[in-house]
Design an enzyme around this catalytic site. Structure first.
Site, PDB file in Angstrom:
ATOM      1  N   GLY A 248     -37.542  47.277   0.753  1.00 21.22           N
ATOM      2  CA  GLY A 248     -38.670  46.528   1.289  1.00 21.22           C
ATOM      3  C   GLY A 248     -38.196  45.543   2.329  1.00 21.22           C
ATOM      4  O   GLY A 248     -36.998  45.250   2.435  1.00 21.22           O
ATOM      5  N   PRO A 249     -39.115  44.998   3.117  1.00 25.51           N
ATOM      6  CA  PRO A 249     -38.736  44.044   4.163  1.00 25.51           C
ATOM      7  C   PRO A 249     -38.159  42.768   3.557  1.00 25.51           C
ATOM      8  O   PRO A 249     -38.411  42.456   2.387  1.00 25.51           O
ATOM      9  CB  PRO A 249     -40.058  43.774   4.890  1.00 25.51           C
ATOM     10  N   GLY A 251     -37.653  39.145   2.253  1.00 24.42           N
ATOM     11  CA  GLY A 251     -38.578  38.117   1.796  1.00 24.42           C
ATOM     12  C   GLY A 251     -39.632  38.572   0.827  1.00 24.42           C
ATOM     13  O   GLY A 251     -40.442  37.748   0.379  1.00 24.42           O
ATOM     14  N   GLY A 253     -39.174  39.480  -2.186  1.00 24.15           N
ATOM     15  CA  GLY A 253     -38.846  39.009  -3.531  1.00 24.15           C
ATOM     16  C   GLY A 253     -38.104  40.011  -4.385  1.00 24.15           C
ATOM     17  O   GLY A 253     -38.331  40.073  -5.590  1.00 24.15           O
ATOM     18  N   LYS A 254     -37.205  40.774  -3.780  1.00 24.28           N
ATOM     19  CA  LYS A 254     -36.457  41.768  -4.560  1.00 24.28           C
ATOM     20  C   LYS A 254     -35.516  41.086  -5.559  1.00 24.28           C
ATOM     21  O   LYS A 254     -35.383  41.532  -6.697  1.00 24.28           O
ATOM     22  CB  LYS A 254     -35.672  42.688  -3.614  1.00 24.28           C
ATOM     23  N   HIS A 458     -70.839  47.124  14.130  1.00 25.16           N
ATOM     24  CA  HIS A 458     -69.768  48.115  14.248  1.00 25.16           C
ATOM     25  C   HIS A 458     -69.412  48.716  12.887  1.00 25.16           C
ATOM     26  O   HIS A 458     -69.395  49.949  12.729  1.00 25.16           O
ATOM     27  CB  HIS A 458     -68.539  47.444  14.871  1.00 25.16           C
ATOM     28  N   GLU A 459     -69.146  47.868  11.895  1.00 31.52           N
ATOM     29  CA  GLU A 459     -68.695  48.373  10.591  1.00 31.52           C
ATOM     30  C   GLU A 459     -69.817  49.105   9.862  1.00 31.52           C
ATOM     31  O   GLU A 459     -69.567  50.108   9.175  1.00 31.52           O
ATOM     32  CB  GLU A 459     -68.162  47.224   9.722  1.00 31.52           C
TER      33      GLU A 459
END
Length: 649
Positions: A248-249, A251, A253-254, A458-459
């Site tokens: 994972g990127p 930060g 929390g690994k 739009h939505e």
């Protein structure tokens, strides 16, 4: 529901599609059933004879869990011999004990305040911790009850006391009515606990405190159960999942997850790092430091060895001046992972940012063969992380600002935000509250009402087109009234529940393109043109529709020619630029589907306006609300078939 198969372990309920007719359970009882079935999965075999004690947490209410345990037991054990031995240790007497011994089956609950005695351990075949309810349990329960899976509904099921959930959700009452009643009443305030009775805080976080980790949390609870079963002799170490790779990127929390995992499993955590081992010196010292970490983990077994930055090892196929050095290190690591002497009692958790750089041999079976990617936390997870680090509970309006301003934040980013807010509160001699946190968010700009109305147009167009052509069920519509200053991001979203088993035919892709263009079509019909936000970014509507049309025409053979190119989204731009004929056919597809979407908006203008009005009022619509609004305002299509002539009389 368990299927009667001799000797075969059964799957826990949230991994299996259950027969609704065989589960006469209310929503909170079903959530409790998930936790009980997960804790007792080692005994989840038809005909199992066992007496087991479930040690509860504060998140417990006996009437709900007793019904859940009774249902679990009735499915696993022989109903004709089972007499309902579901008890609390504080209520157990000699008659109950005699019935449990006679039936050879019982589930007993021990509250946190109850001290399990030696006689209790002798009676019980196993003592298993009962984990608290999780986000996954809440989402599964909502899905089973056919309720919208929104952050608010999940939070409601996780924060309301079991007693209130039990009283609100009744067999005679629709689950949606129960949720509405809970929201209409003020939240219960738990009685203040005298300071002298407050238990000391835990040494560190557990998996119950971790949010935004998806399936990794479930794997962690499974590991904790396996280690508990290993300690009591129920299973051997070969049955324990003893290795996982987390990516994972930075930060997310690994490292914190590894700490929480060790605390939940009640085992020591040994910290190792590829860069720290390398700092030991030359190759011999490097290998010695690495072996020392494995030896320490083995001495303290069962234990968890956390290897941070494991992608630093790289792959043995690399060719540079350090390749010989790294090959020796990787070879030594492979021997430690599953060499001649297997790592009995040691679970290895490897963490990295770039799993593709890791040598494939490290990820083979018996080593770190399970890979779980951790993504950036969603809105609900970010709220939980905020509560973990700050203890602050925000109101709904503050949460909307927090969700928008922290989109893309990692757990470390939120921790830094709380640290800055706490410092500001400390400087002002004030107690940290929601205002301090809001003031430290990125600057937000409130959108004018005309812009909000355009977003709703739009939505609502997307949702209406999807409903009319039968592409997918609309799960949720959301618009925002705020944007982050200086940052471009989508301010509205429609979530769809697309059937994964539906064949991907030409009609399917044409419908998908029409839905992508539904927002543009609505803007054109209402305002006469569409805005810049519908194109430009790779996730924008017109870009996505173009990619779908390119795949259909140039890669899937569903267009003007059967001659196709290899499916490669990265090469689609080159294909359109170098092939004018392909570009012309893609334009024709887009124009055709845009016209179809515009005709739907024109025909169902009343339904579209009703959706827009409601969306502007509440900012979010669930699947049930969308379907109800369209049903009330939908205009039946005009049939072009000729009426039959009546015979003359």
């Amino acid at each position: 529901m368990p299927i009667k198969q001799s000797g075969k372990r059964l799957r826990v309920p949230w991994r299996k599609k259950l027969d609704e007719n065989d589960l006469p359970l209310t929503l909170p009882v079903y959530m409790a059933y998930c936790t009980v079935a997960g804790a007792l999965r080692s005994f989840n075999r038809v005909g199992t004879k066992t007496i087991v004690t479930l040690v509860t947490t504060d998140d417990f209410y006996f009437p709900v869990f007793a019904e859940a345990a009774r249902f679990f037991a009735s499915q696993i054990w022989d109903g004709q011999r089972f007499h309902g031995n579901i008890l609390q240790w504080t209520d157990k007497n000699f008659r109950h004990e005699a019935e449990a011994l006679r039936d050879e089956r019982a589930i007993l609950f021990a509250s946190p305040s109850y001290q399990i005695q030696e006689d209790d351990l002798l009676l019980s075949d196993a003592v298993v911790p009962l984990r608290p309810r999780t986000i996954r349990h809440a989402e599964t329960a909502l899905r089973r009850a056919q309720l919208p899976i929104t952050d608010e509904n999940v939070e409601l099921l996780l924060t309301e006391p079991w007693s209130r959930l039990s009283r609100a959700f009744q067999d005679r009452r629709h689950p949606l009515q129960a949720i509405q009643r809970l929201r209409s009443l003020p939240k219960s305030i738990p009685p203040e606990v005298p300071r002298a009775e407050v238990s000391p805080p835990a040494a560190g976080p557990t998996l119950a405190d971790m949010h935004g980790y998806g399936s990794l949390i479930e794997w962690g609870y499974d590991l904790a159960q396996d280690i508990s079963d290993f300690k009591t002799g129920i299973i051997t170490w070969s049955d324990v999942d003893n290795g996982v790779l987390i990516s994972g990127p930075p930060g997310v929390g690994k490292t914190m997850f590894a700490t929480a995992l060790a605390n939940t499993c009640a085992v020591p955590l040994i910290y190792g790092s590829a860069s720290r081992w390398q700092e030991a010196g030359a190759l011999d010292e490097h290998l010695k430091a690495m072996r020392a970490s494995f030896s320490e983990a083995k001495e303290k077994a069962p234990s968890i060895l956390f290897i941070d930055e494991i992608d630093v090892f790289g792959a043995r196929g690399e060719r540079d001046r350090n390749s010989a050095y790294m090959r020796s290190v990787i070879t030594a690591l492979l021997q430690l992972l599953d060499g001649f002497e297997r790592r009995e009692g040691v679970v290895v958790v490897g963490a990295c940012n770039y799993p593709d750089l890791l040598d494939s041999a490290i990820k083979r079976s018996g080593r770190l063969d399970r890979h779980i990617a951790v993504t950036l936390p969603d809105a609900a997870s970010r709220r939980s992380i905020l509560k973990l680090h700050s203890g602050v509970t925000m109101c709904s309006a503050d949460f909307e600002l927090f969700d928008l301003a922290t989109q893309g934040f990692t757990g470390a980013d939120i921790e830094r935000l709380v640290r800055d807010a706490r410092r500001a509160a400390r400087r002002q001699s004030e107690t940290l509250d929601a205002d301090h946190i809001i003031r430290h968010l990125r600057p937000l700009i409130k959108l004018p009402e005309t812009y909000v109305h355009a977003l709703a147009v739009h939505e609502a167009g997307h949702a209406l087109v999807s409903h009319e052509i039968g592409y997918a069920k609309v799960a949720d519509i959301r618009i925002s009234r705020w944007r982050v200053d200086g940052e471009y991001r989508a301010l509205g979203i429609v979530e769809y529940d697309v059937d994964a088993d539906r064949p991907r035919t030409k009609t399917f892709f044409e419908n998908a393109i029409a839905v992508c263009l539904g927002g543009i079509a609505a803007e054109i019909e209402v305002f006469g043109s569409f805005s810049q936000g519908a194109a430009g970014d790779e996730a924008a509507d017109l870009n996505r529709a173009t990619e779908l049309a390119t795949a259909m025409e140039g890669a899937f053979g569903m267009g003007h020619t059967l001659s196709v190119e290899k499916f490669s989204p990265d090469a689609f731009g080159t294909m359109r630029t170098s092939n004018p004929e392909l570009r012309r056919e893609i334009h024709n597809v887009l124009a055709k589907e845009l016209e179809r979407a515009k005709s739907i908006i024109r025909l169902q203008r009343a339904a579209h306006e009703a959706l827009v009005t409601r969306l502007v009022d509440v900012d979010q619509l669930s699947a049930v609300e969308v379907a109800d609004i369209i049903r009330k305002h939908r205009r039946p299509p005009v049939s072009l078939a000729k009426p039959e002539r009546r015979a003359a009389t």
